[in-house]
Design a protein around this motif. Structure first.
Motif, PDB file in Angstrom:
ATOM      1  N   LEU A 167      55.269  31.483  50.306  1.00 20.92           N
ATOM      2  CA  LEU A 167      54.766  32.224  49.165  1.00 20.92           C
ATOM      3  C   LEU A 167      53.566  31.507  48.554  1.00 20.92           C
ATOM      4  O   LEU A 167      52.597  32.134  48.137  1.00 20.92           O
ATOM      5  CB  LEU A 167      55.895  32.323  48.129  1.00 20.92           C
ATOM      6  N   GLN A 168      53.649  30.180  48.552  1.00 19.34           N
ATOM      7  CA  GLN A 168      52.543  29.410  48.008  1.00 19.34           C
ATOM      8  C   GLN A 168      51.290  29.669  48.838  1.00 19.34           C
ATOM      9  O   GLN A 168      50.182  29.777  48.318  1.00 19.34           O
ATOM     10  CB  GLN A 168      52.900  27.920  47.990  1.00 19.34           C
ATOM     11  N   ARG A 169      51.470  29.841  50.133  1.00 20.04           N
ATOM     12  CA  ARG A 169      50.321  30.096  50.993  1.00 20.04           C
ATOM     13  C   ARG A 169      49.715  31.466  50.707  1.00 20.04           C
ATOM     14  O   ARG A 169      48.506  31.653  50.815  1.00 20.04           O
ATOM     15  CB  ARG A 169      50.728  29.980  52.459  1.00 20.04           C
ATOM     16  N   VAL A 170      50.568  32.422  50.347  1.00 19.24           N
ATOM     17  CA  VAL A 170      50.059  33.741  49.956  1.00 19.24           C
ATOM     18  C   VAL A 170      49.193  33.601  48.703  1.00 19.24           C
ATOM     19  O   VAL A 170      48.095  34.159  48.611  1.00 19.24           O
ATOM     20  CB  VAL A 170      51.211  34.731  49.709  1.00 19.24           C
ATOM     21  N   GLY A 171      49.692  32.817  47.753  1.00 18.51           N
ATOM     22  CA  GLY A 171      48.943  32.588  46.516  1.00 18.51           C
ATOM     23  C   GLY A 171      47.594  31.953  46.808  1.00 18.51           C
ATOM     24  O   GLY A 171      46.577  32.299  46.205  1.00 18.51           O
ATOM     25  N   ILE A 172      47.573  31.035  47.750  1.00 18.44           N
ATOM     26  CA  ILE A 172      46.330  30.365  48.122  1.00 18.44           C
ATOM     27  C   ILE A 172      45.363  31.367  48.761  1.00 18.44           C
ATOM     28  O   ILE A 172      44.182  31.415  48.430  1.00 18.44           O
ATOM     29  CB  ILE A 172      46.617  29.182  49.072  1.00 18.44           C
ATOM     30  N   ALA A 173      45.899  32.193  49.647  1.00 14.77           N
ATOM     31  CA  ALA A 173      45.064  33.208  50.296  1.00 14.77           C
ATOM     32  C   ALA A 173      44.450  34.131  49.247  1.00 14.77           C
ATOM     33  O   ALA A 173      43.256  34.447  49.294  1.00 14.77           O
ATOM     34  CB  ALA A 173      45.890  34.007  51.304  1.00 14.77           C
ATOM     35  N   ALA A 174      45.247  34.544  48.264  1.00 10.05           N
ATOM     36  CA  ALA A 174      44.747  35.437  47.216  1.00 10.05           C
ATOM     37  C   ALA A 174      43.671  34.750  46.381  1.00 10.05           C
ATOM     38  O   ALA A 174      42.675  35.366  46.000  1.00 10.05           O
ATOM     39  CB  ALA A 174      45.901  35.905  46.328  1.00 10.05           C
ATOM     40  N   ALA A 175      43.862  33.460  46.109  1.00 14.31           N
ATOM     41  CA  ALA A 175      42.921  32.756  45.234  1.00 14.31           C
ATOM     42  C   ALA A 175      41.562  32.543  45.892  1.00 14.31           C
ATOM     43  O   ALA A 175      40.539  32.602  45.232  1.00 14.31           O
ATOM     44  CB  ALA A 175      43.509  31.418  44.792  1.00 14.31           C
ATOM     45  N   ILE A 176      41.534  32.282  47.186  1.00 17.25           N
ATOM     46  CA  ILE A 176      40.234  32.015  47.812  1.00 17.25           C
ATOM     47  C   ILE A 176      39.575  33.288  48.326  1.00 17.25           C
ATOM     48  O   ILE A 176      38.403  33.279  48.677  1.00 17.25           O
ATOM     49  CB  ILE A 176      40.314  30.958  48.942  1.00 17.25           C
ATOM     50  N   ALA A 177      40.318  34.383  48.328  1.00 17.82           N
ATOM     51  CA  ALA A 177      39.790  35.643  48.855  1.00 17.82           C
ATOM     52  C   ALA A 177      38.530  36.080  48.126  1.00 17.82           C
ATOM     53  O   ALA A 177      37.633  36.672  48.710  1.00 17.82           O
ATOM     54  CB  ALA A 177      40.854  36.727  48.761  1.00 17.82           C
ATOM     55  N   SER A 178      38.443  35.778  46.827  1.00 16.83           N
ATOM     56  CA  SER A 178      37.338  36.292  46.027  1.00 16.83           C
ATOM     57  C   SER A 178      36.127  35.363  45.990  1.00 16.83           C
ATOM     58  O   SER A 178      35.198  35.598  45.234  1.00 16.83           O
ATOM     59  CB  SER A 178      37.837  36.540  44.606  1.00 16.83           C
ATOM     60  N   HIS A 179      36.141  34.311  46.772  1.00 10.55           N
ATOM     61  CA  HIS A 179      35.027  33.353  46.807  1.00 10.55           C
ATOM     62  C   HIS A 179      34.596  32.901  45.411  1.00 10.55           C
ATOM     63  O   HIS A 179      33.463  33.120  44.996  1.00 10.55           O
ATOM     64  CB  HIS A 179      33.811  33.955  47.527  1.00 10.55           C
ATOM     65  N   PRO A 180      35.475  32.268  44.672  1.00 14.74           N
ATOM     66  CA  PRO A 180      35.125  31.862  43.305  1.00 14.74           C
ATOM     67  C   PRO A 180      34.167  30.663  43.286  1.00 14.74           C
ATOM     68  O   PRO A 180      34.055  29.944  44.288  1.00 14.74           O
ATOM     69  CB  PRO A 180      36.478  31.455  42.711  1.00 14.74           C
ATOM     70  N   ASP A 181      33.485  30.469  42.154  1.00 13.84           N
ATOM     71  CA  ASP A 181      32.630  29.291  41.984  1.00 13.84           C
ATOM     72  C   ASP A 181      33.469  28.047  41.728  1.00 13.84           C
ATOM     73  O   ASP A 181      33.057  26.932  41.994  1.00 13.84           O
ATOM     74  CB  ASP A 181      31.689  29.494  40.790  1.00 13.84           C
ATOM     75  N   LEU A 182      34.637  28.297  41.124  1.00 10.21           N
ATOM     76  CA  LEU A 182      35.514  27.176  40.779  1.00 10.21           C
ATOM     77  C   LEU A 182      36.938  27.559  41.144  1.00 10.21           C
ATOM     78  O   LEU A 182      37.416  28.632  40.782  1.00 10.21           O
ATOM     79  CB  LEU A 182      35.430  26.901  39.262  1.00 10.21           C
TER      80      LEU A 182
END
Ligand SMILES: Nc1ncnc2c1ncn2[C@@H]1O[C@H](COP(=O)(O)OP(=O)(O)OP(=O)(O)O)[C@@H](O)[C@H]1O
Ligand SMILES: Nc1ncnc2c1ncn2[C@@H]1O[C@H](COP(=O)(O)OP(=O)(O)OP(=O)(O)O)[C@@H](O)[C@H]1O
Ligand SMILES: [Mg+2]
Ligand SMILES: [Mg+2]
Lengths: 335, 340
Positions: A167-182
């Protein structure tokens, strides 16, 4: 993003104070925290449980706790944009765009009734216009890149069907999906075994190198910081105790709290420690502003003034600073 | 445990025999636990390690009766337990306590920290005044101040504080079996040391059997007597902790050991291929680690290696265990074929 993108800091925090007010009680969580993160830079934050690491990260992102009034002072800029002046609507509309977060507790950040691929797609489409099919294929790819086995099938599952680490990996995938600046990663790998942890951190390194994303990595794993961060910040009771290049903080810590923390790391070699070396005592209550140094009551080299006078920032070496009276004395003596 | 231990203490407090757990059905079946047996004595700490999704939490949940096994039994002091927690008697329920992996989610969000810890005591009929005192004592043990956090709700404390509250709650009823599922993973190393020292004392003084689930091998090394390494719902290796960690017999244990980051030590060779872990949706055949194993042969695809005792307390499920490979001049006979 401004035109001078290359000079803009990914994160610029100045004298951040955060107090939670609920009814009569005030909790003084952060007492003047300043931190810069350059583009592409990775900064680690370590510190005592309850010292304000998650509150710091959430405040940057614009997340306020329910049920408490939050009183904030200081300034926060993410990729040049003022986060504190932004309205809730602005924060929401740029969520995931400027900054996104990997949470300590993955279950709380995912919707249990929505299939995981949709939640990742939401993160992707928030920023750019992408066709649904493409977005779905991307979601599967992201799941694969964070090491979820059988990503096509798992993309269709609900969060409750995943193990904690998956589940943590899903959260990581969701967080980097949007190419954030930070990217604010709050103990992103706490629930992961070491082999997967390594893979996920490699992935974050790659994303950072490719996109110039700034990374703030909150972790309890000091071993992990060494390979993954440029600088380390040590927090205690809402303040920064020490900051410097990671290798130097780990090898020649200046602050007595950092030294205590490093001594408590359980080892994989050497004699087995049935009784682990803990720092005696506990965090001071945050119900009042801390006079002097918050670590004073537990400090092995405490002096009288530590209880009353706030220690200055002492520069130990270039880019290496400790907030400590004992360190100040040492500097004085060696001059 | 020493050799001179009296016979009564030799009866395992907790036994799990040939446990199998599946989720879902048909093509969507997840084979979470595939024939795992464990045994724990009073005063013993058994660590369960293994990668994410290998079935550690599922084994724990089967022990407390929160998931129903497809096969196998859970025995407490030699007595078979009902599969579901609701069918177990009150005393048994109090005797097996678990600290859940997700601390915030396992606490009642509408109750204060104090109420959360007092709840199991109240269920046991402990009076109000005594409850209050005990709650303070428990909070103090895990390094928390009742005056500061006692009246807050789980959403108003930090992750590590919530984790300590769930430890305090699990200890409230003085259980015979304590299951700690990643119970210290959200704590900084100093608070972690404090809490581990408390758990150690409780195991020693109250003769508790502790099932300690963790992915932190350095922690496991310092707290556990025995370690069981799990891969895709099967035991790869089990034995005295220090022996297993210092000289792994299974290639997966060796890879886990090599992946641990230590301050000042550069990361070593991963010790395995970078193939994806196999899907838990495919009923495992052969050795579940073979795709990532550097020593895999055709035999590993054909036959599931049985857990074989290679020492008095040491078992390994591998066709080409490391110790033997190290002893032999030619580690793996080439006649066995190419890696699967
Ligand atoms: N809503 C709230 N009201 C009052 N106090 C709060 C609230 N939320 C958090 N706190 C307190 O603020 C402090 C900082 O919490 P935070 O979650 O940032 O800690 P942390 O450094 O992330 O700790 P951990 O390592 O345990 O996750 C804690 O002492 C916590 O009890
Ligand atoms: N309720 C469920 N429905 C479907 N599949 C499930 C369910 N619970 C667990 N699983 C699956 O069973 C397998 C084992 O999960 P488990 O939670 O026991 O792993 P774990 O070893 O505890 O992993 P972690 O280290 O990530 O916590 C995983 O593949 C998981 O996705
Ligand atoms: Mg936190
Ligand atoms: Mg688990």
């Amino acid at each position: 993003m401004t035109a001078t993108a290359s000079e803009t800091l990914a994160l610029e925090v100045r004298d951040l104070e955060v107090n939670f007010v609920s009814g009569e009680t005030v909790t003084y969580v952060l007492e003047g925290v300043s931190l810069d993160v350059r583009q592409g830079e990775a900064v680690g934050i370590v510190g005592e449980s309850g010292s304000g690491k998650s509150v710091f990260a959430r405040t940057i992102l614009g997340i306020r706790p329910r049920g408490s009034v939050v009183d904030i002072h200081g300034s926060i800029r993410v990729a040049g944009a003022d986060q504190l002046a932004a309205t809730d609507a602005e924060i929401r509309s740029r969520a995931g765009d400027l900054a996104s977060m990997i949470y300590q507790d993955p279950m709380s950040s995912l919707n249990p009734t929505v299939r995981v691929w949709r939640q990742i797609v939401e993160a992707i489409t928030n920023r750019r216009r992408v066709r649904r099919d493409d977005a779905r294929a991307q979601a599967v790819e992201l799941l694969r890149s964070v090491g979820v086995p059988d990503p096509e099938a798992r993309a269709m599952a609900y969060p409750g069907e995943f193990s904690g680490g998956m589940l943590q990996r899903v959260g990581i995938a969701a967080a980097i999906a949007s190419h954030p600046d930070l990217l604010l990663a709050d103990e992103p790998t706490t629930a992961l075994d070491v082999t997967v942890q390594r893979r996920v951190l490699d992935l974050l390194d790659d994303v950072r190198a490719a996109s110039g994303m700034g990374l703030v990595l909150v972790t309890h794993d000091l071993g992990l910081l060494a390979d993954r961060t440029d600088r380390t910040v040590v927090m205690y009771a809402g303040r920064i105790m020490e900051t410097g290049p990671t290798g130097i903080v780990a090898s020649t810590p200046a602050h007595p709290y950092t030294r205590g923390l490093l001594a408590a790391i359980p080892r994989l070699s050497g004699p087995i420690q049935r009784e682990l070396p803990a720092i005696g005592g506990s965090l001071p209550p945050l119900s009042a502003p801390r006079a002097g140094c918050p670590f004073a009551a537990r400090c092995p080299v405490v002096q009288e003034r530590c209880f009353t006078e706030r220690p200055p920032a002492v520069t130990v070496a270039d880019g290496h600073t400790a907030h400590c009276w004992a360190v100040a004395d040492d500097q004085e003596a060696s001059r | 445990m020493t050799e001179s231990t009296i016979a009564a203490e030799d009866i395992p407090v907790l036994e799990v025999t040939d446990l199998e757990v599946r989720f879902g059905s048909g093509g969507a079946t997840v084979y979470a636990v595939n024939g795992v047996s464990l045994s724990m004595r009073a005063g013993e700490t058994l660590a369960l390690v293994g990668e994410s999704g290998s079935g550690k939490s599922t084994i724990a949940k089967a022990v407390v009766g929160l998931v129903e096994p497809a096969a196998g039994e859970v025995l407490l002091r030699g007595r078979t337990q009902a599969a579901q927690r609701v069918h177990r008697d009150k005393a048994t329920r109090a005797d097996i306590q678990m600290v859940f992996q997700n601390p915030v989610g396992s606490l009642n969000p509408f109750m204060t920290v104090e109420q959360n810890i007092a709840e199991p005591l109240r269920n046991r009929g402990v009076g109000k005044a005594e409850r209050g005192a005990r709650v303070r004592e428990l909070l103090d043990m895990v390094g928390l101040d009742a005056d500061t956090v006692g009246a807050r709700r789980p959403g108003q404390i930090s992750g590590g504080q919530a984790q300590r509250v769930s430890i305090a709650r699990a200890l409230a009823t003085e259980p015979a079996v304590l299951i700690a599922d990643e119970a210290v993973s959200a704590l900084d190393v100093s608070v972690q040391a404090t809490v581990l020292n408390v758990l150690r004392r409780i195991v020693d003084q109250q003769n508790v059997a502790m099932l300690f689930i963790s992915h932190d091998l350095a922690v496991v090394r310092n707290v556990s007597d025995t370690v069981a390494v799990l891969h895709l719902g099967q035991l790869c290796e089990i034995g005295p902790t220090e022996a297993v960690l210092s000289a792994p017999a299974h290639h997966y244990t060796a890879a886990l050991r090599a992946a641990v980051p230590e301050p000042g030590v550069p990361l070593g060779d991963p010790g395995m291929t970078d193939a994806d872990p196999p899907s838990p949706r495919i009923k495992p055949t052969g050795c579940s680690f073979r795709d990532r194993c550097l020593a895999a042969t055709a035999l590993c695809a054909a036959e599931r290696p049985a857990l074989t005792m290679v020492g008095p307390d040491r078992g390994v499920a591998c066709h080409h265990p490391l110790e033997r490979a190290a002893r032999a001049a030619d580690p793996v006979p080439s006649t066995l074929g190419a890696p699967a």
